[in-house]
Design an enzyme around this catalytic site. Structure first.
Site, PDB file in Angstrom:
ATOM      1  N   HIS A  38      92.459   8.975  29.574  1.00  0.00           N
ATOM      2  CA  HIS A  38      92.589   7.623  29.050  1.00  0.00           C
ATOM      3  C   HIS A  38      93.279   7.709  27.702  1.00  0.00           C
ATOM      4  O   HIS A  38      93.043   8.630  26.924  1.00  0.00           O
ATOM      5  CB  HIS A  38      91.211   6.957  28.893  1.00  0.00           C
ATOM      6  CG  HIS A  38      91.269   5.487  28.680  1.00  0.00           C
ATOM      7  ND1 HIS A  38      91.511   4.922  27.456  1.00  0.00           N
ATOM      8  CD2 HIS A  38      91.119   4.438  29.554  1.00  0.00           C
ATOM      9  CE1 HIS A  38      91.508   3.597  27.570  1.00  0.00           C
ATOM     10  NE2 HIS A  38      91.258   3.282  28.834  1.00  0.00           N
ATOM     11  N   ASP A  79      89.106   3.478  36.203  1.00  0.00           N
ATOM     12  CA  ASP A  79      90.035   3.090  37.269  1.00  0.00           C
ATOM     13  C   ASP A  79      89.822   3.933  38.521  1.00  0.00           C
ATOM     14  O   ASP A  79      89.955   3.439  39.642  1.00  0.00           O
ATOM     15  CB  ASP A  79      91.484   3.231  36.788  1.00  0.00           C
ATOM     16  CG  ASP A  79      91.801   2.294  35.637  1.00  0.00           C
ATOM     17  OD1 ASP A  79      91.472   1.100  35.752  1.00  0.00           O
ATOM     18  OD2 ASP A  79      92.348   2.749  34.623  1.00  0.00           O
TER      19      ASP A  79
END
Length: 431
Positions: free
Chosen positions: A308, A365
């Site tokens: 991320h 995600d």
């Protein structure tokens, strides 16, 4: 004693100024560079805004190094365990957790305003059935201002609140209708007796011909994902909402702009990209080959759903949702090869030193894609569900921006690298 200013010197002119440091509740100090151009005649350059605070905000705080996410000061772990999505919506918008009475009134307001104007439903007939649901969302949400223009005074707190309630209430209906249009089924009206998550699942999957019973585990998973996706500081879509809103555009237009930004595969579309990656891998026996490709600097292949930009530790949202993902898989039919590949990929990546050293952990995600897949949500609806959840964050950030005493239209500057000044040459004289 910590310094309260920083000295900036322009070596080209010899000028120098003292510029103030500003300190927040958490996080690094911020250098206030607002006087840099007026006094020194220079701009800053920060490609992608990696080191730039674009606003002051009291809504969400992220510590990427420590893996911390706070909504109005409350750790995401506590909210995920003890709260529900509509209570989190109340917290984000009003700044405090509601009393029992406030919560009841708020939930009733949202659930009883979930229907959309019947004329708006006819809009869907103008979209190609094969259109991506996110493209429909951009258009329909933007059109809300044409139907609900009775409360668009952006400086009126009551109008702000009414618009917020309408967006939170109607987005699940608009989203489910986008899906129904794409598969040629009749749109399903909301049910006030159902919870927010149950209502959405009912509008998504039920048909008039038979009774539909919402799976409680699916409703719990949706509510949890909505909490985790409710806000995430100044990301691309939130910054887009703020920038559009800074021009004094109405909140429906600003949120529509945010939906467009969210659509990108590098942002909200990342969970779609996870499923695309799993389909490319195709067979669990191929995972080692694809992991080797991910490690190869000369190969463009990337493991989607890992790492991320902000979190340099385990994404706290991923830690929370991982358990839900595994629970859903235990209760699913267990015959989806993509989900088997996902679990094997997670197992290998969490034990591989390459990923551990680089802190490339599975992110939210990765797990949200798996969850949606396990529930039967089609891939092109993944980002739409993200948009439903993020609506409260967008409208709260919009209201904070529009209500700020420092409000000014956003106008970034640039480092110009084009041709220097030159004279126009008539066409007949050009070589």
């Amino acid at each position: 004693m910590a310094r309260d200013t920083v000295t900036i010197i322009n070596n080209a002119t010899g000028q120098e100024i003292e510029i103030p440091l500003q300190r927040g509740t958490h996080g690094p100090d911020v250098v206030d560079i607002s006087q840099l151009y007026p006094k020194l005649g220079i701009f800053t350059y920060d490609n992608g805004f990696k080191s730039t605070a674009s606003c002051k905000s009291g809504i969400t705080y992220i510590d990427g190094e420590e893996g911390i996410l706070l909504y109005r000061g409350y750790p995401i772990e506590q909210l995920a365990e003890k709260s529900d999505y509509l209570e989190v919506c109340y917290l984000l918008y009003y700044g405090e957790l509601p009393t029992k009475e406030q919560y009841s009134t708020f939930v009733t307001t949202i659930l009883h305003h979930s229907m959309i104007n019947e004329s708006l439903r006819h809009f869907y007939g103008g979209f190609y059935p094969t259109a991506h649901p996110m493209s429909i969302m951009v258009g329909v949400v933007g059109a809300l201002s044409a139907f609900y223009h009775d409360s668009l005074e952006i400086d009126n707190p009551r109008h702000q609140e009414i618009s917020a309630h309408r967006l939170i209430a109607k987005l699940p209906n608009i989203a489910a209708a986008s899906y129904k249009h794409s598969i040629g089924q009749p749109m399903v009206y909301p049910q006030n007796k159902m919870s927010y998550a149950e209502n959405f699942l009912h509008m998504m999957f039920s048909v008039p011909a038979e009774e539909y019973v919402v799976n409680p585990l699916h409703a719990k998973a949706i509510d949890l994902l909505f909490i985790l996706h409710a806000d995430h500081e100044q990301n691309a879509s939130t910054s887009t909402v703020r920038l559009a809103g800074s021009s004094e555009a109405n909140p429906f237009a600003a949120v529509s702009a945010g939906i467009g930004a969210l659509w990108g595969p590098a942002h909200g579309g990342a969970n779609e990209a996870v499923i695309d990656m799993l389909e490319e891998i195709n067979d669990a026996r191929q995972i080692p080959k694809f992991i080797d490709r991910a490690k190869d600097k000369n190969d463009n292949f990337r493991l989607m759903g890992f790492g991320h930009r902000v979190y340099k530790n385990y994404d706290p949202r991923a830690k929370i949702i991982r358990t839900m993902a595994h629970d859903l898989l235990k209760n699913s039919s267990g015959n989806d090869p993509l989900l088997e590949i996902a679990m094997k990929l997670e197992e290998i990546a969490l034990q591989d030193e390459y990923f551990i050293q680089r802190k490339l952990y599975p992110n939210v995600d990765f797990y949200s894609g798996i969850i949606y897949k396990a529930m039967g949500v089609p891939t092109n609806m993944f980002t739409v569900l993200f948009a439903i959840a993020r609506t409260i964050g967008w409208i709260t950030q919009w209201r904070e921006m529009i209500s700020s005493k420092d409000r000014v239209i956003g106008r970034p500057r640039q480092l110009y690298v084009g041709p220097a000044t030159r004279e126009y040459v008539p066409m007949g004289q050009r070589g």
